[in-house]
Design an enzyme around this catalytic site. Sequence first.
Site, mmCIF file in Angstrom:
data_model
loop_
_atom_site.group_PDB
_atom_site.id
_atom_site.type_symbol
_atom_site.label_atom_id
_atom_site.label_comp_id
_atom_site.label_asym_id
_atom_site.label_seq_id
_atom_site.Cartn_x
_atom_site.Cartn_y
_atom_site.Cartn_z
ATOM 1 C CB CYS A 132 -2.110 -27.992 37.330
ATOM 2 S SG CYS A 132 -3.095 -29.068 38.384
ATOM 3 C CG HIS A 163 1.572 -27.756 40.587
ATOM 4 N ND1 HIS A 163 0.861 -26.622 40.284
ATOM 5 C CD2 HIS A 163 0.667 -28.728 40.797
ATOM 6 C CE1 HIS A 163 -0.438 -26.897 40.317
ATOM 7 N NE2 HIS A 163 -0.579 -28.173 40.623
ATOM 8 C CD GLU A 172 3.495 -24.047 40.123
ATOM 9 O OE1 GLU A 172 3.992 -24.722 39.201
ATOM 10 O OE2 GLU A 172 2.281 -24.095 40.435
#
Lengths: 253, 205
Positions: B82, B187, B189
């Site tokens: 990001c 993202h 994660e």
Amino acid sequence: MSLKIRVMPTLLYKDLGLVKGKGFNSWRRTGSIMQAIKVYNMREVDELIFVDVTATGQEREPDFECVDEIADECFMPLTVGGGIRSVDDVRRLLMVGADKIAINSAAVENPQIITDIAKRFGAQCVVVSIDYRKHDDGRYEVFTHSGKHATGLDPVEWAKKAASCNAGEILLTSIERDGTMTGYDVELTKAVSEAVNVPVIASGGAGEYEHMAAVIKDGKADAVAAAAMYHFTERTPLEAKRYLREQGFNVRF
Amino acid sequence: MSNVVIVDYGMCNLDSIARAVEECGGNPTVTDQPRELSNATQIILPGVGAFPDGMRNIRERGLESALNDEVIGNKIPFLGICLGMQLMANSGEEVEPTKGLGWINGDVVKLKAKGDDTRIPHIGWNVLEKTWDVPILEGIEEDRDFYFVHSYHIKVNNEDQIAAYTPYAGKFVSSVCHDHIFGTQFHPEKSQKVGFQVLKNFLKY
């Protein structure tokens, strides 16, 4: 290409447990938070909203420790609301693992805080949460403090103002439909969606998958939040998405 | 044993990425100390926030030269996520024009709506169109969705450095790659199983 419709469960937190009420009242316990998070994680839901419903009323700051524990098990996007009063509260929530924060009462009192948070952390992490009631004469009004304080504000005007202050998203909750499972307020959702060009999350009233389809199609919502429907019926986010896909909506699998 | 250094430059969201690295079998170290970077087997630069604050924090903490030494000098595998990916550009226009790390030949600009139904920020799940089988996206099918939440995107001048596009607001570059340097606008994660696949690919690179 338009984005996929997000189907998101809302978890309401009050005094150490998950609850669900009706019209922002008569809370019932619905179980352990960690259990719920693990289940939603396993089922790969699109996003979670976690709101501490009593923090502002009790003049408490957000429960950072609790959010930390939740976020450690939450490998999906997490929006956290309740009790946020300052840019520093936001910093601490993001630090323990929130992806976005939802701000409500503090933003009504001081819209500048939206701009301040967006400037520091980016507009994309600021969700402005708007709770509203429809009065008997058809007039809509924004309420804060978990539905307790009338503000005199019109939800459409307030959403426009919030967006102009750099809100990244609007979470719209109908107080009188909340927990009733009788359907979203399609009319107001549509009015807000057409007035702003940030994503709008419809909330309050979902009871059937058809309610979701209606608020997406006619209310132009970008995401649908629900709580009671998942807690008190057999319906699930996954089945909701299957239904929406059958109806021709773009959803993630 | 791996030592995945997650760079803390005051731009938050460190917990999520550290937990995800753990779940993917890596051994994360979160630090804001430049000298810790020299022990890294991999480096991850996460980040949420505005470009100028990000660069200022990196510079104030003495992390810019440490990053240059390890990533450019010692070729330690690097993943920017990001804002962490955007900071690799030559410059960013968010808030005020700011010079970036300059590892990827491009600039960070605001997403522009194309048509009425494009809402900015771009928040939600979207797909990748891979330009080639870049190592971190290995084994990822084209119809898989990743989680995005951003208002700015990187415009890359050097086509070889583009790993994937995402069809939104026209289309924008959602992943970059230059040798051992990788970046994702999405993202990993927060993208559940498919996101973890990207992290696992990076950890074994």
